[in-house]
Design a protein around this motif. Structure first.
Motif: not given
Lengths: 217, 214
Positions: A154, A157, A160, A171, A189, A191-192, A195-196, A199-200, A203, B56-57, B60-65, B68-69
């Motif tokens: 958390m 994330k 950002a 971000t 994409t 950027l996402a 982040y993945i 976080t992976s 984890n 899972y994906l 793993g991503v911030p809500l803000l991102v 924005f997307m």
């Protein structure tokens, strides 16, 4: 709008420029939150008055959006003539809020250790303090590893969100790039995915620790 | 004092949008969350794997991102979608990934004996779920469900960044004009706290009253 792979690839190094700040912020926020949580936990156990105080603080922090806390810190500090940089204001907000969550995790972890363990310790002649330190605490630490990991994700994330108080992390860079190039889908994409990956990795680390030290029934 | 009195009607106007978005997002997250939970538990290997990876994906991503997307993609694709609606949908889908865990946990935590009893009585899977498990699951799900709703309400504050005039956005606008950030953001925070804390009290109440005693 076709997805253009060259644009996607070209945006990655620019985003990685912001990664350093994201990483530093994440690591500092996670460590300081863990520490702040301990202090809150101690004050919850210290006495009636400090317990009430800590409870009110925790409820306020848990029920306020992080972005409002950040705005409060960032714009507020500017007005009273003691301007905090976006980085410091963001870090402070992350720690203030997540420390409250972490304190609750600690408390639940300690509560989750069966009462009989305390009784057994006392029956064996341990003083209450030593019972807590030697018998309850080691078991509680094992129990909090997994929820602490979730909270860490958390935090990563939530870093950002400091983009909104103009800290040049990932971000923020993505947004700059999106404003300039219009290749928005490719950029976000990429950027996402970063982040993945982040976080992976986190984890995975938590899972390794959990497998080694975690609570086993 | 005057500032507070003047700001409150403005903030309440913003609050309306916050509440609308929270309701829409909660509804969406609940429906999708239940759907995902059932897929994860009952469907065949391939669909299950796809959904699990997808969730899972998302997690793993911030809500803000994601916001924005959505915002920029709509901007450049020329589609006329109100960011209020777009934001609600993104928040709903995002928290569906968390809701599915709540529901999955609720369904799976029911003792296996209940399943076996249902089958032994000659019920089919959907009958076991519909007439036995769902009532037990609801008792387990109550508190974590409300906690996720609280996360949704707090999540709607991020939509301020893409220009939806909800509570946080209005608060920031007032601050820009009055230069009273402490007062205004405290008021904004107070409104969020009233909403979220009363929900969390409800969660505690539910847990005491009908919670699953094990």
């Amino acid at each position: 709008m076709p997805f253009e792979i060259p644009l996607f690839i070209r945006s990655v190094p620019i985003l990685l420029e912001g990664l350093t700040i994201t990483l530093i912020l994440s690591i500092l926020a996670i460590l300081l939150s863990a520490f702040w949580g301990v202090i809150l936990l101690l004050s919850m156990r210290a006495g009636k008055f400090s317990n009430a105080f800590a409870r009110v603080y925790i409820e306020i922090m848990r029920n306020t959006p992080i972005i409002v806390i950040m705005f409060f810190m960032f714009f507020g500090s500017g007005v009273i003539g003691f301007p905090l940089s976006g980085f410091i204001a963001g870090l402070l907000s992350l720690v203030l809020q997540n420390g409250a969550y972490v304190a609750e995790i600690y408390r639940a972890g300690i509560q989750g250790v069966s009462n009989r363990q305390t009784e057994a310790g006392l029956a064996l002649g341990f003083m209450p303090k030593r019972t807590f330190l030697l018998i309850i605490l080691p078991q509680a630490i094992r129990k909090v590893i997994a929820p602490l990991g979730t909270q860490g994700v958390m935090i990563i994330k939530d870093t950002a969100i400091v983009a909104t108080i103009s800290v040049a992390e990932m971000t923020f860079q993505a947004r700059l790039l999106a404003d300039r190039t219009a290749a928005v889908f490719e950029i976000f994409t990429a950027l996402a995915i970063i982040y993945i990956v982040l976080t992976s990795i986190f984890n995975l680390g938590i899972r390794v620790i959990e497998r080694k030290y975690g609570y086993k029934n | 004092m005057e500032l507070i009195i003047n700001s409150i009607p403005l903030l309440f106007k913003g609050l309306q949008n916050t509440i609308i978005m929270s309701l829409v997002a909660t509804l969406l997250a609940t429906v999708l969350g239940i759907l995902f939970a059932f897929i994860q538990i009952f469907s065949h290997f391939f669909i299950k794997a796809v959904v699990e990876v997808l969730l899972y994906l998302i997690r793993g991503v911030p809500l803000l991102v994601l916001l924005f997307m959505m915002y920029y993609s709509l901007l450049y694709s020329g589609l006329q979608v109100d960011p209020l609606i777009g934001g609600s949908v993104v928040i709903g889908v995002y928290f569906a990934a968390f809701m599915s865990e709540v529901f999955r946990g609720g369904i799976l935590s029911i003792a296996k004996g209940q399943w076996e009893a249902g089958y032994a009585l000659g019920l089919r899977t959907h009958q076991v779920v519909g007439s036995i498990l769902i009532y037990q699951a609801l008792r387990i799900i109550g508190a974590p469900f409300i906690n996720t709703v609280i996360m949704i309400i707090k999540g709607t504050s991020l939509v301020a960044i893409i220009g939806v005039t909800e509570l946080t956005f209005v608060g920031r606008q007032i601050v820009e004009r009055t230069l009273e950030p402490f007062l205004i953001f405290s008021l904004v925070a107070l409104i969020y706290i009233v909403m979220c804390y009363s929900l969390s009290l409800l969660a505690q109440h539910l847990e005491r009253k009908i919670g699953y005693v094990n």
